[in-house]
Scaffold this active site. Sequence first.
Site, short mmCIF file in Angstrom:
data_model
loop_
_atom_site.label_atom_id
_atom_site.label_comp_id
_atom_site.label_asym_id
_atom_site.label_seq_id
_atom_site.Cartn_x
_atom_site.Cartn_y
_atom_site.Cartn_z
N ARG A 23 0.81 -1.22 0.00
CA ARG A 23 0.00 0.00 0.00
C ARG A 23 0.84 1.27 0.00
O ARG A 23 0.37 2.33 -0.37
CB ARG A 23 -0.92 0.02 1.22
CG ARG A 23 -1.89 -1.13 1.29
CD ARG A 23 -2.56 -1.17 2.65
NE ARG A 23 -1.55 -1.34 3.70
CZ ARG A 23 -1.73 -1.02 4.98
NH1 ARG A 23 -2.88 -0.49 5.37
NH2 ARG A 23 -0.79 -1.23 5.86
N GLU A 28 7.23 7.39 11.37
CA GLU A 28 7.16 8.34 12.49
C GLU A 28 8.35 9.28 12.32
O GLU A 28 9.49 8.90 12.60
CB GLU A 28 7.30 7.61 13.83
CG GLU A 28 6.07 6.92 14.30
CD GLU A 28 6.25 6.32 15.70
OE1 GLU A 28 7.39 6.24 16.20
OE2 GLU A 28 5.24 5.92 16.28
N GLN A 47 6.37 27.09 15.57
CA GLN A 47 6.07 27.33 14.17
C GLN A 47 6.52 26.11 13.37
O GLN A 47 7.48 25.44 13.75
CB GLN A 47 6.84 28.58 13.70
CG GLN A 47 6.53 29.04 12.30
CD GLN A 47 7.18 30.39 12.01
OE1 GLN A 47 7.10 31.32 12.81
NE2 GLN A 47 7.83 30.50 10.86
N ASN A 49 7.53 25.09 9.33
CA ASN A 49 7.83 25.66 8.02
C ASN A 49 7.94 24.56 6.98
O ASN A 49 8.31 23.43 7.29
CB ASN A 49 9.15 26.43 8.06
CG ASN A 49 9.14 27.56 9.07
OD1 ASN A 49 8.11 28.18 9.28
ND2 ASN A 49 10.26 27.82 9.69
N ARG A 59 19.81 27.25 0.57
CA ARG A 59 19.17 28.12 1.56
C ARG A 59 20.01 28.15 2.82
O ARG A 59 20.27 27.13 3.44
CB ARG A 59 17.76 27.61 1.87
CG ARG A 59 16.85 27.53 0.64
CD ARG A 59 15.46 26.99 0.99
NE ARG A 59 14.64 26.77 -0.18
CZ ARG A 59 13.83 27.68 -0.73
NH1 ARG A 59 13.77 28.89 -0.23
NH2 ARG A 59 13.10 27.36 -1.79
N HIS A 62 21.57 30.20 7.98
CA HIS A 62 20.70 31.05 8.79
C HIS A 62 20.81 30.70 10.27
O HIS A 62 21.00 29.54 10.62
CB HIS A 62 19.25 30.90 8.32
CG HIS A 62 19.04 31.26 6.88
ND1 HIS A 62 18.06 30.68 6.10
CD2 HIS A 62 19.70 32.13 6.08
CE1 HIS A 62 18.12 31.20 4.89
NE2 HIS A 62 19.10 32.07 4.84
N LYS A 72 15.77 23.83 15.59
CA LYS A 72 15.08 23.34 14.41
C LYS A 72 15.14 21.81 14.36
O LYS A 72 16.14 21.22 14.75
CB LYS A 72 15.73 23.89 13.13
CG LYS A 72 15.63 25.40 13.00
CD LYS A 72 16.31 25.89 11.75
CE LYS A 72 16.21 27.41 11.65
NZ LYS A 72 16.90 27.92 10.45
N TYR A 132 10.21 21.73 8.52
CA TYR A 132 10.94 21.86 9.77
C TYR A 132 10.10 22.51 10.86
O TYR A 132 9.33 23.43 10.62
CB TYR A 132 12.30 22.55 9.60
CG TYR A 132 12.43 23.69 8.65
CD1 TYR A 132 12.63 24.98 9.08
CD2 TYR A 132 12.40 23.45 7.27
CE1 TYR A 132 12.81 26.02 8.18
CE2 TYR A 132 12.57 24.49 6.37
CZ TYR A 132 12.78 25.78 6.84
OH TYR A 132 12.92 26.82 5.94
N GLU A 143 17.09 37.52 13.32
CA GLU A 143 17.55 36.44 12.46
C GLU A 143 18.54 36.97 11.42
O GLU A 143 18.31 38.02 10.81
CB GLU A 143 16.35 35.76 11.79
CG GLU A 143 15.45 35.12 12.84
CD GLU A 143 14.35 34.27 12.27
OE1 GLU A 143 14.51 33.79 11.13
OE2 GLU A 143 13.35 34.06 12.97
N ASP A 169 20.99 35.87 0.74
CA ASP A 169 22.11 35.00 1.07
C ASP A 169 23.38 35.40 0.32
O ASP A 169 24.48 35.26 0.85
CB ASP A 169 21.75 33.53 0.79
CG ASP A 169 20.75 32.98 1.80
OD1 ASP A 169 20.62 33.56 2.90
OD2 ASP A 169 20.08 31.98 1.49
#
Length: 200
Positions: A23, A28, A47, A49, A59, A62, A72, A132, A143, A169
């Site tokens: 299937r 998890e 939050q 994202n 990316r 940061h 994170k 995340y 930030e 960046d």
Amino acid sequence: MEIRELAVSDSYVVDLVPHGDTRGRFTEWYRADVLSQSVGHPLTLAQANHSVSARGALRGVHFALVPPGQAKYIYCPVGRVLDVVVDVRVGSPTFGVHDSVLLDSEQPRAVYLAEGLGHAFVSLADGSSVTYLVSSGYDPAREFGLHPLDPVLDLPWPADVELELSAKDREAPTLAEAQEQGLLPTYAESMARYAELRGR
């Protein structure tokens, strides 16, 4: 789930166990109890994202100032990304050190990084999806970023991928410039934050 610490202290890779049959597959991808046992405190969720990236989209790097910082927990449900953690905490024994983990939907893993650490990733396939969970909401005043091609950081971006950076960046300072400008979190601030979280 198996969790092991990376070369950057206070960051971990989480090997996930997929379960599948005709299937499809079930995974998890986050367990609060398992993570908190390794980290020493629960991950406060403020939050969630989600990004989708073309091959070569880079990316980061940061990070957020501490306190509160931003922990994170990163997972790639579709595609492949090379995820990179950088220690940007001034005074840390592993300051400037990085480690990388291949996050791949075929062999599911996750990465956790504590407050005060830097994070970046490059997409290795079109349509790579990254989800995340973060411990604090977006706050543009707290930030910052580092240039992901800073030769001092020497991050392991693949040579066979044409990198594409955002304007933000591309204009980010190097690690040395950010340190000179006082933009980086400190190890002492970060350790105080972790102690506060463990005391809750």
